[in-house]
Scaffold this active site. Sequence first.
Site, PDB file in Angstrom:
ATOM      1  N   ASP A  49      -7.808   6.567  31.012  1.00  0.00           N
ATOM      2  CA  ASP A  49      -6.858   6.992  31.108  1.00  0.00           C
ATOM      3  C   ASP A  49      -5.812   7.308  29.793  1.00  0.00           C
ATOM      4  O   ASP A  49      -5.064   6.945  29.925  1.00  0.00           O
ATOM      5  CB  ASP A  49      -5.577   5.832  32.276  1.00  0.00           C
ATOM      6  CG  ASP A  49      -4.597   6.770  33.082  1.00  0.00           C
ATOM      7  OD1 ASP A  49      -5.004   7.408  34.252  1.00  0.00           O
ATOM      8  OD2 ASP A  49      -3.514   6.882  32.299  1.00  0.00           O
ATOM      9  N   TYR A  54       0.632  12.488  26.274  1.00  0.00           N
ATOM     10  CA  TYR A  54       0.003  11.113  25.920  1.00  0.00           C
ATOM     11  C   TYR A  54      -0.491  12.176  24.211  1.00  0.00           C
ATOM     12  O   TYR A  54      -0.028  11.091  23.373  1.00  0.00           O
ATOM     13  CB  TYR A  54      -1.164  10.632  26.037  1.00  0.00           C
ATOM     14  CG  TYR A  54      -0.632  10.069  27.879  1.00  0.00           C
ATOM     15  CD1 TYR A  54       0.684   9.912  28.041  1.00  0.00           C
ATOM     16  CD2 TYR A  54      -1.423   8.944  28.202  1.00  0.00           C
ATOM     17  CE1 TYR A  54       1.116   9.247  29.301  1.00  0.00           C
ATOM     18  CE2 TYR A  54      -1.092   8.776  29.153  1.00  0.00           C
ATOM     19  CZ  TYR A  54      -0.333   8.919  30.156  1.00  0.00           C
ATOM     20  OH  TYR A  54       0.296   8.315  31.252  1.00  0.00           O
ATOM     21  N   LEU A 194       1.317  -4.065  33.829  1.00  0.00           N
ATOM     22  CA  LEU A 194       1.879  -5.139  33.687  1.00  0.00           C
ATOM     23  C   LEU A 194       3.415  -5.433  33.257  1.00  0.00           C
ATOM     24  O   LEU A 194       4.364  -6.097  32.322  1.00  0.00           O
ATOM     25  CB  LEU A 194       1.585  -5.458  32.040  1.00  0.00           C
ATOM     26  CG  LEU A 194       0.074  -6.220  32.217  1.00  0.00           C
ATOM     27  CD1 LEU A 194      -0.606  -6.066  30.765  1.00  0.00           C
ATOM     28  CD2 LEU A 194      -0.738  -7.508  32.763  1.00  0.00           C
ATOM     29  N   ILE A 232      -4.239   0.277  34.527  1.00  0.00           N
ATOM     30  CA  ILE A 232      -4.808   0.497  33.988  1.00  0.00           C
ATOM     31  C   ILE A 232      -3.560  -0.157  32.580  1.00  0.00           C
ATOM     32  O   ILE A 232      -3.268   0.529  31.854  1.00  0.00           O
ATOM     33  CB  ILE A 232      -4.403   1.988  33.840  1.00  0.00           C
ATOM     34  CG1 ILE A 232      -3.069   2.375  34.400  1.00  0.00           C
ATOM     35  CG2 ILE A 232      -6.262   3.091  34.747  1.00  0.00           C
ATOM     36  CD1 ILE A 232      -3.016   3.928  34.184  1.00  0.00           C
ATOM     37  N   LYS A 234      -2.504  -0.689  28.759  1.00  0.00           N
ATOM     38  CA  LYS A 234      -2.755  -0.850  28.314  1.00  0.00           C
ATOM     39  C   LYS A 234      -2.055  -2.173  26.454  1.00  0.00           C
ATOM     40  O   LYS A 234      -1.191  -2.934  26.808  1.00  0.00           O
ATOM     41  CB  LYS A 234      -1.298  -0.035  27.561  1.00  0.00           C
ATOM     42  CG  LYS A 234      -1.168   1.266  26.297  1.00  0.00           C
ATOM     43  CD  LYS A 234      -0.357   0.200  24.947  1.00  0.00           C
ATOM     44  CE  LYS A 234       0.177   0.987  23.784  1.00  0.00           C
ATOM     45  NZ  LYS A 234       1.078   0.437  23.428  1.00  0.00           N
ATOM     46  N   SER A 235      -2.430  -2.116  25.803  1.00  0.00           N
ATOM     47  CA  SER A 235      -2.659  -3.149  24.388  1.00  0.00           C
ATOM     48  C   SER A 235      -3.341  -2.353  22.888  1.00  0.00           C
ATOM     49  O   SER A 235      -4.317  -1.598  23.179  1.00  0.00           O
ATOM     50  CB  SER A 235      -2.986  -4.031  24.702  1.00  0.00           C
ATOM     51  OG  SER A 235      -2.684  -4.690  23.729  1.00  0.00           O
ATOM     52  N   ARG A 240      -5.505  -8.834  22.741  1.00  0.00           N
ATOM     53  CA  ARG A 240      -4.907  -9.130  24.006  1.00  0.00           C
ATOM     54  C   ARG A 240      -5.711  -7.263  24.664  1.00  0.00           C
ATOM     55  O   ARG A 240      -5.838  -8.133  26.361  1.00  0.00           O
ATOM     56  CB  ARG A 240      -3.131  -7.983  23.664  1.00  0.00           C
ATOM     57  CG  ARG A 240      -2.293  -9.206  23.729  1.00  0.00           C
ATOM     58  CD  ARG A 240      -0.751  -8.788  23.389  1.00  0.00           C
ATOM     59  NE  ARG A 240      -0.051  -9.406  23.560  1.00  0.00           N
ATOM     60  CZ  ARG A 240       0.748  -8.872  23.510  1.00  0.00           C
ATOM     61  NH1 ARG A 240       1.565  -7.969  23.291  1.00  0.00           N
ATOM     62  NH2 ARG A 240       1.754 -10.270  23.124  1.00  0.00           N
ATOM     63  N   ASN A 244      -7.221  -9.057  28.361  1.00  0.00           N
ATOM     64  CA  ASN A 244      -6.813  -8.119  29.918  1.00  0.00           C
ATOM     65  C   ASN A 244      -8.486  -7.226  30.643  1.00  0.00           C
ATOM     66  O   ASN A 244      -7.949  -7.427  32.223  1.00  0.00           O
ATOM     67  CB  ASN A 244      -5.461  -7.143  29.909  1.00  0.00           C
ATOM     68  CG  ASN A 244      -4.425  -6.896  29.185  1.00  0.00           C
ATOM     69  OD1 ASN A 244      -3.463  -8.212  28.830  1.00  0.00           O
ATOM     70  ND2 ASN A 244      -3.531  -6.161  28.130  1.00  0.00           N
TER      71      ASN A 244
HETATM   72  P1  NAD Z   1       1.520  -2.062  30.854  1.00  0.00           P
HETATM   73  O1  NAD Z   1       2.469  -2.878  32.136  1.00  0.00           O
HETATM   74  O2  NAD Z   1      -0.019  -2.299  30.721  1.00  0.00           O
HETATM   75  O3  NAD Z   1       2.352  -2.682  29.674  1.00  0.00           O
HETATM   76  C1  NAD Z   1       1.583  -2.695  28.050  1.00  0.00           C
HETATM   77  C2  NAD Z   1       2.274  -3.191  27.269  1.00  0.00           C
HETATM   78  O4  NAD Z   1       2.131  -4.794  27.775  1.00  0.00           O
HETATM   79  C3  NAD Z   1       2.334  -3.827  25.568  1.00  0.00           C
HETATM   80  O5  NAD Z   1       2.801  -2.488  25.503  1.00  0.00           O
HETATM   81  C4  NAD Z   1       2.634  -5.518  25.568  1.00  0.00           C
HETATM   82  O6  NAD Z   1       3.649  -4.785  25.347  1.00  0.00           O
HETATM   83  C5  NAD Z   1       2.452  -5.655  26.852  1.00  0.00           C
HETATM   84  N1  NAD Z   1       0.906  -6.337  26.954  1.00  0.00           N
HETATM   85  C6  NAD Z   1      -0.080  -5.603  27.343  1.00  0.00           C
HETATM   86  N2  NAD Z   1      -1.324  -6.680  27.203  1.00  0.00           N
HETATM   87  C7  NAD Z   1      -0.447  -7.934  26.881  1.00  0.00           C
HETATM   88  C8  NAD Z   1      -0.710  -9.345  27.233  1.00  0.00           C
HETATM   89  N3  NAD Z   1      -2.392  -9.826  27.506  1.00  0.00           N
HETATM   90  N4  NAD Z   1      -0.133  -9.800  27.248  1.00  0.00           N
HETATM   91  C9  NAD Z   1       1.112 -10.032  27.129  1.00  0.00           C
HETATM   92  N5  NAD Z   1       1.689  -8.703  26.720  1.00  0.00           N
HETATM   93  C10 NAD Z   1       0.897  -7.557  26.844  1.00  0.00           C
HETATM   94  O7  NAD Z   1       2.435  -0.820  30.501  1.00  0.00           O
HETATM   95  P2  NAD Z   1       2.290   0.707  30.181  1.00  0.00           P
HETATM   96  O8  NAD Z   1       1.614   0.949  29.067  1.00  0.00           O
HETATM   97  O9  NAD Z   1       3.402   1.592  30.307  1.00  0.00           O
HETATM   98  O10 NAD Z   1       0.786   1.178  31.083  1.00  0.00           O
HETATM   99  C11 NAD Z   1      -0.580   1.670  31.223  1.00  0.00           C
HETATM  100  C12 NAD Z   1      -0.886   3.014  31.548  1.00  0.00           C
HETATM  101  O11 NAD Z   1      -0.812   3.385  32.503  1.00  0.00           O
HETATM  102  C13 NAD Z   1      -0.409   3.666  30.250  1.00  0.00           C
HETATM  103  O12 NAD Z   1      -1.240   3.062  28.839  1.00  0.00           O
HETATM  104  C14 NAD Z   1      -0.653   5.021  30.550  1.00  0.00           C
HETATM  105  O13 NAD Z   1      -1.991   5.665  30.859  1.00  0.00           O
HETATM  106  C15 NAD Z   1      -0.440   4.623  31.870  1.00  0.00           C
HETATM  107  N6  NAD Z   1       0.484   5.380  32.548  1.00  0.00           N
HETATM  108  C16 NAD Z   1       1.072   6.069  33.824  1.00  0.00           C
HETATM  109  C17 NAD Z   1       2.321   6.961  33.665  1.00  0.00           C
HETATM  110  C18 NAD Z   1       2.169   7.971  35.569  1.00  0.00           C
HETATM  111  O14 NAD Z   1       3.715   8.700  35.125  1.00  0.00           O
HETATM  112  N7  NAD Z   1       1.622   8.165  35.468  1.00  0.00           N
HETATM  113  C19 NAD Z   1       3.331   6.752  33.326  1.00  0.00           C
HETATM  114  C20 NAD Z   1       3.443   5.546  32.561  1.00  0.00           C
HETATM  115  C21 NAD Z   1       2.142   4.696  32.349  1.00  0.00           C
END
Ligand code: NAD
Length: 295
Positions: A49, A54, A194, A232, A234-235, A240, A244
């Site tokens: 995604d 980005y 998450l 979706i 992200k890490s 992780r 995940n």
């Molecule tokens: P997320 O909820 O996926 O959280 C990511 C963060 O959680 C990481 O940076 C890390 O700090 C932590 N994390 C990840 N795996 C972990 C684990 N196993 N244990 C502990 N902590 C962990 O948040 P995100 O990155 O904001 O969202 C995921 C994806 O959603 C983005 O990469 C993007 O592709 C999409 N997104 C879309 C929009 C939109 O407007 N459409 C907005 C935000 C994000």
Amino acid sequence: MTGRPEVPHISLNDGHSIPQLGFGVWQIDDLKAPEIVGTAIDAGYRLIDTATDYGNEAGVGRTLKGTAVPRNQLHVTTKLWNDSQGYDQTLRAFEASAAKLGLDVIDLYLIHWPCPQRAAYVDTWRAFIELRKQGRVRSIGVSNFTTDNLERIIGDTGVVPAVNQIELHPGFQQRTLREAHERYGIVTEAWSPLGQGRGLADPALKAIADRHGRTQAQVVLRWHIENGFVAIPKSATPARIVENIDVFSFALTKEDHATIAGLDRADGRIGPDPTSFGRERFLRRLVGRFSRSWI
Ligand code: NAD
């Protein structure tokens, strides 16, 4: 974990399907994308995604070129950024995204935000319908659309989005919007599944995780899967990334679901509010035409 997890697909309303768990690449540097996204593909992720905003479509494209996984096993999403809304602008922006990704056909193209103040999302949606008709995009959807925004595009064009990608995590469960998705046959895709890691220390989640011998992140992702969402996470950390996607060999109980339902908060939103997001920059540009120093 033994072997690479098989991620189930769920059906979309246009006859295509989408892997239920994917890899989000927001905030992943373009130059680092091949290494990090490559790690995700090796771990079994097949949905990537990205978005024009980005700044890493080219890096994702280099990853896709370098992987041994066949193109037809990968599902690529990208999103149209706000300043390209409008019919002609959308068609141009799509070509730029496809070129950066090195793809002729994109699996899922989303309108990133409705930006209602621009009053352009219906024309943008018409261009999405055209791109699908031309075969450049398999599925078309939206992101951050409210029920009103959804009803507007469905009412004006008769075409129901395959997906609405929205902020969704245990702290912000979006029940009303999910009901609208169910009414129209739209798949709910969870961004920040998450909660960007913020609620993971919650003692109730910790108790569930301990009982299953899992991590809190795995419990939350399992909750998304059992609710029928696409998630979706992200890490950038390899361990992780593997953790995940390792959520397909345990199941939550009814009691676990009841506990997680109780974590929902009316003020649990962590990202922008879709009813106003984009307004400030748009107004600044509009006013800037008359006076550069006004706001
Ligand atoms: P997320 O909820 O996926 O959280 C990511 C963060 O959680 C990481 O940076 C890390 O700090 C932590 N994390 C990840 N795996 C972990 C684990 N196993 N244990 C502990 N902590 C962990 O948040 P995100 O990155 O904001 O969202 C995921 C994806 O959603 C983005 O990469 C993007 O592709 C999409 N997104 C879309 C929009 C939109 O407007 N459409 C907005 C935000 C994000």
